[in-house]
Write a protein that holds these residues in place. Structure first.
Motif, PDB file in Angstrom:
ATOM      1  N   GLY A 181     -32.197 -17.384   7.580  1.00 13.39           N
ATOM      2  CA  GLY A 181     -32.433 -18.620   8.310  1.00 13.39           C
ATOM      3  C   GLY A 181     -33.301 -19.579   7.524  1.00 13.39           C
ATOM      4  O   GLY A 181     -33.214 -20.793   7.699  1.00 13.39           O
ATOM      5  N   GLY A 216     -30.841 -20.602   4.104  1.00 10.40           N
ATOM      6  CA  GLY A 216     -30.525 -21.371   5.291  1.00 10.40           C
ATOM      7  C   GLY A 216     -29.514 -22.470   5.013  1.00 10.40           C
ATOM      8  O   GLY A 216     -28.761 -22.431   4.023  1.00 10.40           O
ATOM      9  N   PHE A 243     -28.083 -18.431  14.045  1.00  8.90           N
ATOM     10  CA  PHE A 243     -28.913 -19.147  13.078  1.00  8.90           C
ATOM     11  C   PHE A 243     -29.069 -20.619  13.435  1.00  8.90           C
ATOM     12  O   PHE A 243     -29.055 -21.492  12.561  1.00  8.90           O
ATOM     13  CB  PHE A 243     -28.376 -18.990  11.645  1.00  8.90           C
ATOM     14  N   GLU A 277     -31.257 -23.276  16.503  1.00 14.03           N
ATOM     15  CA  GLU A 277     -32.493 -23.291  17.284  1.00 14.03           C
ATOM     16  C   GLU A 277     -32.321 -22.615  18.638  1.00 14.03           C
ATOM     17  O   GLU A 277     -33.173 -21.818  19.056  1.00 14.03           O
ATOM     18  CB  GLU A 277     -32.952 -24.739  17.470  1.00 14.03           C
ATOM     19  N   LEU A 287     -36.764 -22.485  11.286  1.00 18.82           N
ATOM     20  CA  LEU A 287     -35.625 -23.039  10.549  1.00 18.82           C
ATOM     21  C   LEU A 287     -36.004 -24.235   9.689  1.00 18.82           C
ATOM     22  O   LEU A 287     -35.143 -24.800   9.009  1.00 18.82           O
ATOM     23  CB  LEU A 287     -34.524 -23.442  11.531  1.00 18.82           C
TER      24      LEU A 287
END
Length: 511
Positions: free
Chosen positions: A261, A265, A322, A324, A490
């Motif tokens: 993440g 990411g 992955f 919010e 994130l």
């Protein structure tokens, strides 16, 4: 730079050393020191959680060596949440253990503190080599704790546990070797800055290293097909050790979130979310196998072990998004499942002792005195683990179902989550009816001496259930807190800037 950041690793390390050097032959001394140190850890981690509440990531540079060359520990909402959860669980477990389990070996409390050192270090470290080091500290301590008390069953399970983790450690070294050979760094922030800049000829090599590392974390998180070690290991461990181990699978989930993440990411170019295609399918199968295991279990301990496997599948379904919303749902469910799993392990021990020779086998046995206390606690823990209202398991699964509503796998996820919940409901209902209703119809065996009342351990198990009640009552504030945590987890730009500064931040985000 706040020096308190390093304290969650320093405190258990010094406590363990003190216990070995000055208290190894005095169990009363060990208990006082261990309980006091763990209580201090609760207060310390609560303070760090408050510090991280402003949304700022803070890096602690050991020896003041600049990252990525030196050792770095990073405090943010995510690490602070995991530290506080670990400390609260550890305090309840050590209170349970001092009722007698710690007498079955000389070094229980020292190993317990070393275990906390490894877990806390894994949550705080900012580079993958030191994540490997803390994994090894955690695992070596867990070997000793799992074998605590001895016996052939623990020895056999310990051999399997050691073997799978030696393989895992070897894969970890191969993975970090490949990653370092391509990027020249193992610092998470520096790697996040460089992952998107790798040349086309080296992308395949870096992807191989990243996926090998995913296998390591999948083993720790008991993700199918690498889950088989968990039921055997947890069933062989003593009750307080198994309850503490409830947080260890979460270390694997935490590492997946950090690695895929943050480091790999959305800003990692051709390697963006490299493990994402694997997480949700494996998590769905993990959930299904765990639920079937619950239904097929012949002992209460096996039932709880497979319910932990199922809970990890549920958690990783949300984590695998992955995004919010998915990570927020996963974090809420992580808090719930840790408390639920630990509570059930302690309750299995309490119930088994009260049932005498029948122990935790799921067959009718003579009733034990005042079984309504344990029956009530088991009922609450069971509906929480299954995910029935009004406790936090229901709210956690509701958040996960809502998070996956718009995904490509929504139909399969919903069917698996709801179907597995039904299977687990049947399994727990069958276990409860055998233990408490059918046993009540059996004639009592008067010749058996009634076990002593275990007030303090019962209070400890009840405290974990009370934690789930609080998660339900304060679901609104907790949901807002985990949403803020997911948003920060994130935010690659903020993390890189906290560790390396604004120059590397520009490289990581292309600005």
């Amino acid at each position: 730079m706040s020096h308190w950041i390093v304290a969650p690793t320093l405190l258990p390390a010094l406590t363990a050393a003190y216990l070995i050097l000055f208290a190894r032959n005095d169990i009363f001394h060990q208990r006082i020191v261990s309980v006091a140190a763990t209580l201090m850890l609760v207060l310390l981690t609560f303070g760090l959680y408050q510090l991280a509440g402003d949304g700022e990531s803070r890096a602690y540079l050991l020896g003041n060596w600049p990252a990525p060359f030196g050792i770095v520990q990073v405090l943010d909402r995510l690490s602070a949440t995991m530290l506080l959860l670990t400390a609260c669980l550890a305090f309840i477990v050590v209170v349970y253990a001092i009722h007698g389990w710690d007498r079955r070996g000389r070094y229980f409390h020292a190993l317990f503190q070393f275990q906390l050192l490894g877990i806390n270090g894994a949550f705080l470290t900012g580079d993958f080599f030191n994540l490997f080091v803390f994994f090894e500290v955690m695992l070596i301590a867990s070997y000793g704790l799992m074998l605590h008390g001895g016996g052939p069953r623990r020895l056999k399970a310990g051999f399997q546990y050691v073997t799978i983790n030696l393989i895992s450690s070897t894969l970890f070294l191969f993975a970090v070797g490949l990653i370092y050979s391509v990027t020249g760094t193992l610092n998470m922030a520096d790697l996040a800055a460089k992952a998107g800049q790798v040349g086309a000829g080296e992308v395949a090599l870096l992807r191989t290293g990243a996926l090998l590392l995913f296998m390591v974390f999948a083993i720790k998180a008991a993700l199918v097909p690498l889950h088989w070690w968990l039921p055997t290991t947890y069933a062989a461990a003593s009750a307080p050790v198994a309850a503490l181990f409830a947080i260890m699978t979460k270390v694997g989930a935490y590492s997946i979130l950090r690695m895929y993440g943050l480091v790999f990411g959305a800003d990692a170019g051709p390697l963006a979310l490299v493990a994402a295609p694997w997480v949700i399918p494996a998590a769905i199968v993990t959930l299904a196998i765990g639920a079937i295991g619950v239904l097929a279990s012949r002992t209460l301990l096996d039932l709880v072990c497979f319910s932990v496997v199922a809970s990890m599948g549920t958690l990783l379904i949300a984590l695998g998004l992955f995004d919010e919303v998915g990570i927020a749902a996963a974090l809420y469910y992580l808090l719930h499942s840790t408390l639920a799993g630990a509570a059930l392990f302690l309750l299995v021990d309490l119930i088994a002792v009260r049932r005498g020779r029948a122990r935790d086998r799921l067959n009718a046995a003579p009733p034990f005195p005042r079984d309504y206390v344990y029956g009530g606690l088991f009922f609450l823990a069971a509906i929480a683990m299954v995910g029935l209202p009004p406790l936090s398991g229901f709210l956690g699964k509701l958040l996960i179902l809502d998070a996956t509503r718009e995904t490509a796998h929504a139909g399969v996820i919903w069917a698996t989550v709801l179907g597995s919940s039904f299977l687990m409901l049947v399994g727990f209902s069958r276990a409860g009816s055998v233990l408490f209703w059918k046993s009540a119809a059996q004639p009592p065996q008067e010749e058996e001496e009634e076990p002593k009342r275990r007030v303090l351990p019962t209070v400890a198990a009840g405290a974990l259930i009370a934690g789930m009640v609080l998660l339900s009552v304060f679901a609104g504030p907790v949901s807002r807190a985990v949403t803020d945590t997911a948003q920060q987890a994130l935010d690659t730009r903020a993390y890189v800037e906290a560790v390396l500064g604004s120059i590397k931040t520009a490289r990581a985000t292309g600005h």
